[in-house]
Scaffold this motif. Structure first.
Motif, PDB file in Angstrom:
ATOM      1  N   ASP A   1     -18.281  20.748   7.936  1.00  0.00           N
ATOM      2  CA  ASP A   1     -19.119  20.649   6.649  1.00  0.00           C
ATOM      3  C   ASP A   1     -19.021  19.351   6.222  1.00  0.00           C
ATOM      4  O   ASP A   1     -17.965  19.107   5.330  1.00  0.00           O
ATOM      5  CB  ASP A   1     -18.849  22.028   5.742  1.00  0.00           C
ATOM      6  N   PRO A   2     -19.590  18.150   6.309  1.00  0.00           N
ATOM      7  CA  PRO A   2     -19.186  16.950   5.632  1.00  0.00           C
ATOM      8  C   PRO A   2     -19.742  17.097   4.249  1.00  0.00           C
ATOM      9  O   PRO A   2     -19.089  16.356   3.520  1.00  0.00           O
ATOM     10  CB  PRO A   2     -20.413  15.839   6.482  1.00  0.00           C
ATOM     11  N   ILE A   3     -20.573  17.983   3.744  1.00  0.00           N
ATOM     12  CA  ILE A   3     -20.838  18.270   2.404  1.00  0.00           C
ATOM     13  C   ILE A   3     -20.256  19.685   2.061  1.00  0.00           C
ATOM     14  O   ILE A   3     -20.776  20.525   2.803  1.00  0.00           O
ATOM     15  CB  ILE A   3     -22.400  18.086   1.968  1.00  0.00           C
ATOM     16  N   PRO A   4     -19.719  19.843   0.996  1.00  0.00           N
ATOM     17  CA  PRO A   4     -18.928  21.265   0.614  1.00  0.00           C
ATOM     18  C   PRO A   4     -20.436  22.214   0.358  1.00  0.00           C
ATOM     19  O   PRO A   4     -21.582  21.640   0.062  1.00  0.00           O
ATOM     20  CB  PRO A   4     -18.471  21.003  -0.600  1.00  0.00           C
ATOM     21  N   ARG A   5     -20.028  23.522   0.869  1.00  0.00           N
ATOM     22  CA  ARG A   5     -21.306  24.540   0.496  1.00  0.00           C
ATOM     23  C   ARG A   5     -20.549  25.639  -0.348  1.00  0.00           C
ATOM     24  O   ARG A   5     -19.164  25.720  -0.578  1.00  0.00           O
ATOM     25  CB  ARG A   5     -22.068  25.008   1.781  1.00  0.00           C
ATOM     26  N   ARG A   6     -21.411  26.588  -0.582  1.00  0.00           N
ATOM     27  CA  ARG A   6     -21.141  27.648  -1.488  1.00  0.00           C
ATOM     28  C   ARG A   6     -20.465  28.798  -0.579  1.00  0.00           C
ATOM     29  O   ARG A   6     -21.165  29.256   0.198  1.00  0.00           O
ATOM     30  CB  ARG A   6     -21.972  28.155  -2.377  1.00  0.00           C
ATOM     31  N   GLY A   7     -19.188  29.304  -0.759  1.00  0.00           N
ATOM     32  CA  GLY A   7     -18.672  29.995   0.060  1.00  0.00           C
ATOM     33  C   GLY A   7     -18.473  31.693  -0.848  1.00  0.00           C
ATOM     34  O   GLY A   7     -19.123  31.512  -1.905  1.00  0.00           O
ATOM     35  N   ALA A   8     -17.645  32.427  -0.250  1.00  0.00           N
ATOM     36  CA  ALA A   8     -17.409  33.759  -1.038  1.00  0.00           C
ATOM     37  C   ALA A   8     -16.851  33.316  -2.299  1.00  0.00           C
ATOM     38  O   ALA A   8     -16.281  32.368  -2.602  1.00  0.00           O
ATOM     39  CB  ALA A   8     -16.569  34.571  -0.139  1.00  0.00           C
ATOM     40  N   GLU A   9     -17.086  34.187  -3.282  1.00  0.00           N
ATOM     41  CA  GLU A   9     -16.540  34.216  -4.729  1.00  0.00           C
ATOM     42  C   GLU A   9     -16.694  32.994  -5.317  1.00  0.00           C
ATOM     43  O   GLU A   9     -15.945  32.616  -6.423  1.00  0.00           O
ATOM     44  CB  GLU A   9     -14.690  34.375  -4.543  1.00  0.00           C
ATOM     45  N   GLY A  10     -17.773  32.584  -5.107  1.00  0.00           N
ATOM     46  CA  GLY A  10     -18.402  31.124  -5.683  1.00  0.00           C
ATOM     47  C   GLY A  10     -17.540  29.857  -5.725  1.00  0.00           C
ATOM     48  O   GLY A  10     -17.597  28.823  -6.381  1.00  0.00           O
ATOM     49  N   LEU A  11     -16.941  29.705  -4.697  1.00  0.00           N
ATOM     50  CA  LEU A  11     -15.953  28.502  -4.402  1.00  0.00           C
ATOM     51  C   LEU A  11     -16.847  27.795  -3.675  1.00  0.00           C
ATOM     52  O   LEU A  11     -17.440  27.957  -2.758  1.00  0.00           O
ATOM     53  CB  LEU A  11     -14.603  29.065  -3.660  1.00  0.00           C
ATOM     54  N   ASP A  12     -16.424  26.593  -3.853  1.00  0.00           N
ATOM     55  CA  ASP A  12     -17.013  25.391  -2.893  1.00  0.00           C
ATOM     56  C   ASP A  12     -16.107  25.219  -1.842  1.00  0.00           C
ATOM     57  O   ASP A  12     -14.952  25.145  -1.874  1.00  0.00           O
ATOM     58  CB  ASP A  12     -17.219  24.052  -3.547  1.00  0.00           C
ATOM     59  N   ILE A  13     -16.637  25.110  -0.625  1.00  0.00           N
ATOM     60  CA  ILE A  13     -15.850  25.260   0.628  1.00  0.00           C
ATOM     61  C   ILE A  13     -16.304  24.186   1.732  1.00  0.00           C
ATOM     62  O   ILE A  13     -17.539  23.886   1.571  1.00  0.00           O
ATOM     63  CB  ILE A  13     -15.716  26.588   1.498  1.00  0.00           C
ATOM     64  N   ALA A  14     -15.374  23.916   2.557  1.00  0.00           N
ATOM     65  CA  ALA A  14     -15.705  23.071   3.905  1.00  0.00           C
ATOM     66  C   ALA A  14     -14.842  23.460   4.741  1.00  0.00           C
ATOM     67  O   ALA A  14     -13.585  23.480   4.606  1.00  0.00           O
ATOM     68  CB  ALA A  14     -15.742  21.540   3.416  1.00  0.00           C
ATOM     69  N   PHE A  15     -15.205  23.294   6.095  1.00  0.00           N
ATOM     70  CA  PHE A  15     -14.547  23.638   7.245  1.00  0.00           C
ATOM     71  C   PHE A  15     -14.429  22.134   8.226  1.00  0.00           C
ATOM     72  O   PHE A  15     -15.129  21.465   8.225  1.00  0.00           O
ATOM     73  CB  PHE A  15     -14.906  24.389   8.238  1.00  0.00           C
ATOM     74  N   LEU A  16     -13.179  22.291   8.623  1.00  0.00           N
ATOM     75  CA  LEU A  16     -12.330  21.121   9.547  1.00  0.00           C
ATOM     76  C   LEU A  16     -12.902  21.637  11.154  1.00  0.00           C
ATOM     77  O   LEU A  16     -12.349  22.909  11.189  1.00  0.00           O
ATOM     78  CB  LEU A  16     -11.329  20.735   9.396  1.00  0.00           C
ATOM     79  N   HIS A  17     -13.219  20.899  11.939  1.00  0.00           N
ATOM     80  CA  HIS A  17     -13.178  21.573  13.309  1.00  0.00           C
ATOM     81  C   HIS A  17     -11.884  21.671  13.965  1.00  0.00           C
ATOM     82  O   HIS A  17     -11.165  20.796  14.034  1.00  0.00           O
ATOM     83  CB  HIS A  17     -14.048  20.480  13.956  1.00  0.00           C
ATOM     84  N   PRO A  18     -11.717  22.915  14.555  1.00  0.00           N
ATOM     85  CA  PRO A  18     -10.384  23.284  15.115  1.00  0.00           C
ATOM     86  C   PRO A  18     -10.125  22.386  16.280  1.00  0.00           C
ATOM     87  O   PRO A  18      -8.777  22.213  16.876  1.00  0.00           O
ATOM     88  CB  PRO A  18     -10.542  24.801  15.495  1.00  0.00           C
ATOM     89  N   LYS A  19     -10.972  21.857  16.840  1.00  0.00           N
ATOM     90  CA  LYS A  19     -10.815  20.945  18.104  1.00  0.00           C
ATOM     91  C   LYS A  19     -10.022  19.630  17.591  1.00  0.00           C
ATOM     92  O   LYS A  19      -9.328  19.036  18.194  1.00  0.00           O
ATOM     93  CB  LYS A  19     -12.120  20.369  18.893  1.00  0.00           C
ATOM     94  N   SER A  20     -10.142  19.191  16.464  1.00  0.00           N
ATOM     95  CA  SER A  20      -9.414  18.075  16.127  1.00  0.00           C
ATOM     96  C   SER A  20      -8.214  18.545  15.018  1.00  0.00           C
ATOM     97  O   SER A  20      -7.700  17.564  14.386  1.00  0.00           O
ATOM     98  CB  SER A  20     -10.495  17.294  15.223  1.00  0.00           C
TER      99      SER A  20
END
Ligand code: ZN
Length: 137
Positions: free
Chosen positions: A103-122
């Motif tokens: 997620d280069p840009i944060p998105r809305r996750g559970a509980e109203g938090l702004d979230i972003a994931f990093l790829h596990p391969k790196s």
């Protein structure tokens, strides 16, 4: 330091009800919230452990990311989420260091938090999530 604590640990489960029962009966924890995040095709159940949460994740779609994860690896720890203060800055630092961003840009996750994931391969095989609580800001 920008990261204050582990916000939550995400755990992929086949049955939310069954897993909730285990965490409540065996560990004596109390599920305080069940929430569906349609964006990620999951139903989530939350437990508080100190200031860290456990987030149980059950897929609502056989083609969803959690269903695929369980097909590949079985049930178990899915990701670790860090509480950050400036998620955009954290993502920038990760990118500068050659980390692939889901997620280069944060998105809305559970509980109203702004979230972003990093790829596990790196990130040495660990799916890392950044969480920022901007509610009330
Ligand atoms: Zn999470």
């Amino acid at each position: 330091m920008d990261i204050s604590h582990i916000e939550h640990i995400g755990i992929a489960v086949s049955s939310l009800e069954e897993a909730i029962r285990i965490y409540e009966r065996v560990l004596g924890l109390k599920c305080y919230n069940i929430e569906e995040v349609s964006d990620q095709k999951v139903r989530t159940a939350f437990f508080m452990v100190g200031q860290t949460k456990l987030e149980l994740l059950e897929s609502t779609d056989p083609d969803g990311p959690i269903a695929k994860f369980i097909d590949r690896k079985g049930e178990g720890i899915h990701h670790i989420a860090f509480a950050v203060q400036n998620i955009e800055e954290r993502l920038k630092v990760a990118e500068i260091n050659g980390i692939k961003l889901i997620d280069p840009i944060p998105r809305r996750g559970a509980e109203g938090l702004d979230i972003a994931f990093l790829h596990p391969k790196s990130t040495s095989g660990v799916l890392i999530e950044f969480c920022e609580d901007r509610r009330g800001h």
